[in-house]
Design a protein around this motif. Structure first.
Motif, PDB file in Angstrom:
ATOM      1  N   ALA A  23       0.810  -1.218   0.000  1.00 60.86           N
ATOM      2  CA  ALA A  23       0.000   0.000   0.000  1.00 60.86           C
ATOM      3  C   ALA A  23       0.846   1.271   0.000  1.00 60.86           C
ATOM      4  CB  ALA A  23      -0.932  -0.006   1.207  1.00 60.86           C
ATOM      5  N   ASN A  24       2.058   1.183   0.584  1.00 57.28           N
ATOM      6  CA  ASN A  24       2.941   2.340   0.646  1.00 57.28           C
ATOM      7  C   ASN A  24       4.379   1.844   0.850  1.00 57.28           C
ATOM      8  OD1 ASN A  24       3.325   1.920   3.545  1.00 57.28           O
ATOM      9  ND2 ASN A  24       1.233   2.709   3.726  1.00 57.28           N
ATOM     10  N   THR A  25       5.298   2.771   0.993  1.00 56.09           N
ATOM     11  CA  THR A  25       6.708   2.373   1.155  1.00 56.09           C
ATOM     12  C   THR A  25       7.127   2.306   2.625  1.00 56.09           C
ATOM     13  OG1 THR A  25       7.426   4.666   0.895  1.00 56.09           O
ATOM     14  CG2 THR A  25       7.390   3.289  -1.099  1.00 56.09           C
ATOM     15  N   ASN A  26       6.168   2.330   3.523  1.00 54.34           N
ATOM     16  CA  ASN A  26       6.450   2.227   4.961  1.00 54.34           C
ATOM     17  C   ASN A  26       6.448   0.768   5.390  1.00 54.34           C
ATOM     18  OD1 ASN A  26       6.508   5.033   5.176  1.00 54.34           O
ATOM     19  ND2 ASN A  26       4.301   5.116   5.421  1.00 54.34           N
ATOM     20  N   PHE A  27       7.379  -0.014   4.859  1.00 58.40           N
ATOM     21  CA  PHE A  27       7.453  -1.430   5.209  1.00 58.40           C
ATOM     22  C   PHE A  27       8.774  -1.739   5.895  1.00 58.40           C
ATOM     23  CE2 PHE A  27       8.640  -1.015   0.703  1.00 58.40           C
ATOM     24  CZ  PHE A  27       9.904  -1.568   0.683  1.00 58.40           C
ATOM     25  N   ILE A  28       8.818  -2.903   6.532  1.00 56.01           N
ATOM     26  CA  ILE A  28      10.008  -3.333   7.254  1.00 56.01           C
ATOM     27  C   ILE A  28      10.572  -4.573   6.579  1.00 56.01           C
ATOM     28  CG2 ILE A  28      10.841  -4.291   9.435  1.00 56.01           C
ATOM     29  CD1 ILE A  28       8.674  -2.649  10.806  1.00 56.01           C
ATOM     30  N   VAL A  29      11.897  -4.620   6.445  1.00 53.14           N
ATOM     31  CA  VAL A  29      12.585  -5.778   5.874  1.00 53.14           C
ATOM     32  C   VAL A  29      13.435  -6.405   6.983  1.00 53.14           C
ATOM     33  CG1 VAL A  29      14.218  -6.579   4.136  1.00 53.14           C
ATOM     34  CG2 VAL A  29      12.688  -4.670   3.614  1.00 53.14           C
ATOM     35  N   LEU A  30      13.217  -7.703   7.218  1.00 56.11           N
ATOM     36  CA  LEU A  30      14.011  -8.455   8.198  1.00 56.11           C
ATOM     37  C   LEU A  30      14.647  -9.621   7.474  1.00 56.11           C
ATOM     38  CD1 LEU A  30      11.337  -8.705  11.021  1.00 56.11           C
ATOM     39  CD2 LEU A  30      13.236  -7.095  10.906  1.00 56.11           C
ATOM     40  N   GLY A  31      15.846  -9.998   7.882  1.00 51.87           N
ATOM     41  CA  GLY A  31      16.471 -11.132   7.213  1.00 51.87           C
ATOM     42  C   GLY A  31      17.675 -11.670   7.946  1.00 51.87           C
ATOM     43  N   MET A  32      18.102 -12.846   7.497  1.00 54.59           N
ATOM     44  CA  MET A  32      19.273 -13.493   8.075  1.00 54.59           C
ATOM     45  C   MET A  32      19.914 -14.375   7.019  1.00 54.59           C
ATOM     46  SD  MET A  32      21.321 -14.018  10.565  1.00 54.59           S
ATOM     47  CE  MET A  32      20.475 -13.215  11.885  1.00 54.59           C
ATOM     48  N   PRO A  33      21.181 -14.122   6.686  1.00 53.78           N
ATOM     49  CA  PRO A  33      21.907 -15.039   5.813  1.00 53.78           C
ATOM     50  C   PRO A  33      22.240 -16.311   6.599  1.00 53.78           C
ATOM     51  CG  PRO A  33      23.041 -12.907   5.986  1.00 53.78           C
ATOM     52  CD  PRO A  33      21.972 -12.940   7.000  1.00 53.78           C
ATOM     53  N   ILE A  34      22.242 -17.433   5.930  1.00 51.61           N
ATOM     54  CA  ILE A  34      22.561 -18.712   6.563  1.00 51.61           C
ATOM     55  C   ILE A  34      23.971 -19.110   6.147  1.00 51.61           C
ATOM     56  CG2 ILE A  34      21.889 -21.124   6.811  1.00 51.61           C
ATOM     57  CD1 ILE A  34      19.835 -19.044   7.896  1.00 51.61           C
ATOM     58  N   GLU A  35      24.829 -19.348   7.152  1.00 45.15           N
ATOM     59  CA  GLU A  35      26.204 -19.720   6.886  1.00 45.15           C
ATOM     60  C   GLU A  35      26.707 -20.611   8.021  1.00 45.15           C
ATOM     61  OE1 GLU A  35      29.859 -17.273   5.320  1.00 45.15           O
ATOM     62  OE2 GLU A  35      29.520 -16.777   7.410  1.00 45.15           O
ATOM     63  N   ASN A  36      27.465 -21.631   7.684  1.00 48.25           N
ATOM     64  CA  ASN A  36      28.051 -22.518   8.688  1.00 48.25           C
ATOM     65  C   ASN A  36      29.421 -22.004   9.094  1.00 48.25           C
ATOM     66  OD1 ASN A  36      25.863 -24.269   8.631  1.00 48.25           O
ATOM     67  ND2 ASN A  36      26.711 -25.418   6.919  1.00 48.25           N
ATOM     68  N   SER A  37      29.444 -20.998   9.965  1.00 48.77           N
ATOM     69  CA  SER A  37      30.711 -20.471  10.450  1.00 48.77           C
ATOM     70  C   SER A  37      30.454 -19.718  11.748  1.00 48.77           C
ATOM     71  CB  SER A  37      31.352 -19.541   9.425  1.00 48.77           C
ATOM     72  OG  SER A  37      30.719 -18.285   9.454  1.00 48.77           O
ATOM     73  N   THR A  38      31.493 -19.232  12.357  1.00 49.45           N
ATOM     74  CA  THR A  38      31.354 -18.448  13.579  1.00 49.45           C
ATOM     75  C   THR A  38      31.320 -16.952  13.295  1.00 49.45           C
ATOM     76  OG1 THR A  38      33.754 -18.447  13.850  1.00 49.45           O
ATOM     77  CG2 THR A  38      32.526 -20.206  14.965  1.00 49.45           C
ATOM     78  N   ASN A  39      31.347 -16.569  12.035  1.00 45.77           N
ATOM     79  CA  ASN A  39      31.285 -15.154  11.670  1.00 45.77           C
ATOM     80  C   ASN A  39      29.881 -14.611  11.898  1.00 45.77           C
ATOM     81  OD1 ASN A  39      33.970 -14.952  10.725  1.00 45.77           O
ATOM     82  ND2 ASN A  39      33.367 -15.906   8.811  1.00 45.77           N
ATOM     83  N   THR A  40      29.796 -13.350  12.230  1.00 41.52           N
ATOM     84  CA  THR A  40      28.509 -12.678  12.337  1.00 41.52           C
ATOM     85  C   THR A  40      28.039 -12.305  10.939  1.00 41.52           C
ATOM     86  OG1 THR A  40      29.137 -11.770  14.472  1.00 41.52           O
ATOM     87  CG2 THR A  40      27.324 -10.687  13.328  1.00 41.52           C
ATOM     88  N   THR A  41      26.753 -12.548  10.662  1.00 47.19           N
ATOM     89  CA  THR A  41      26.185 -12.197   9.357  1.00 47.19           C
ATOM     90  C   THR A  41      24.952 -11.332   9.572  1.00 47.19           C
ATOM     91  OG1 THR A  41      24.827 -14.201   9.306  1.00 47.19           O
ATOM     92  CG2 THR A  41      27.000 -14.329   8.276  1.00 47.19           C
TER      93      THR A  41
END
Length: 85
Positions: A23-41
């Motif tokens: 309806a408008n551009t007031n939306f929220i984007v949430l996400g998480m990359p999936i990786e097998n490591s101890t690094n922060t993503t």
């Protein structure tokens, strides 16, 4: 659901194209990359690009051992978009 395609704009930079406009551009984007490591993503809303009601822009990063964030492509990225329809 409601995704017509994803455009790869370069390393760690994507546009998610929506089938049905929000309806408008007031939306929220949430996400998480999936990786097998101890690094922060992380997934970040790419506010450097103009928002539209039919497209969300994101960037994906890896933080290596507490140093600067690096734009990175991941094999799998989970993303949710919340907005009025």
């Amino acid at each position: 659901f409601n995704v017509s395609g994803i455009t790869d704009n370069g390393v760690g930079n994507y546009s998610i194209n929506l089938t049905n406009a929000l309806a408008n551009t007031n939306f929220i984007v949430l996400g998480m990359p999936i990786e097998n490591s101890t690094n922060t993503t992380t997934v970040q809303d790419n506010s450097g690009l103009a928002r539209t009601t039919t497209k969300a822009n994101i960037r994906t990063f890896r933080v290596n051992s507490g140093t600067a964030s690096v734009l990175t492509d991941f094999a799998r990225i989970n993303v949710l978009i919340f907005g009025d329809h």
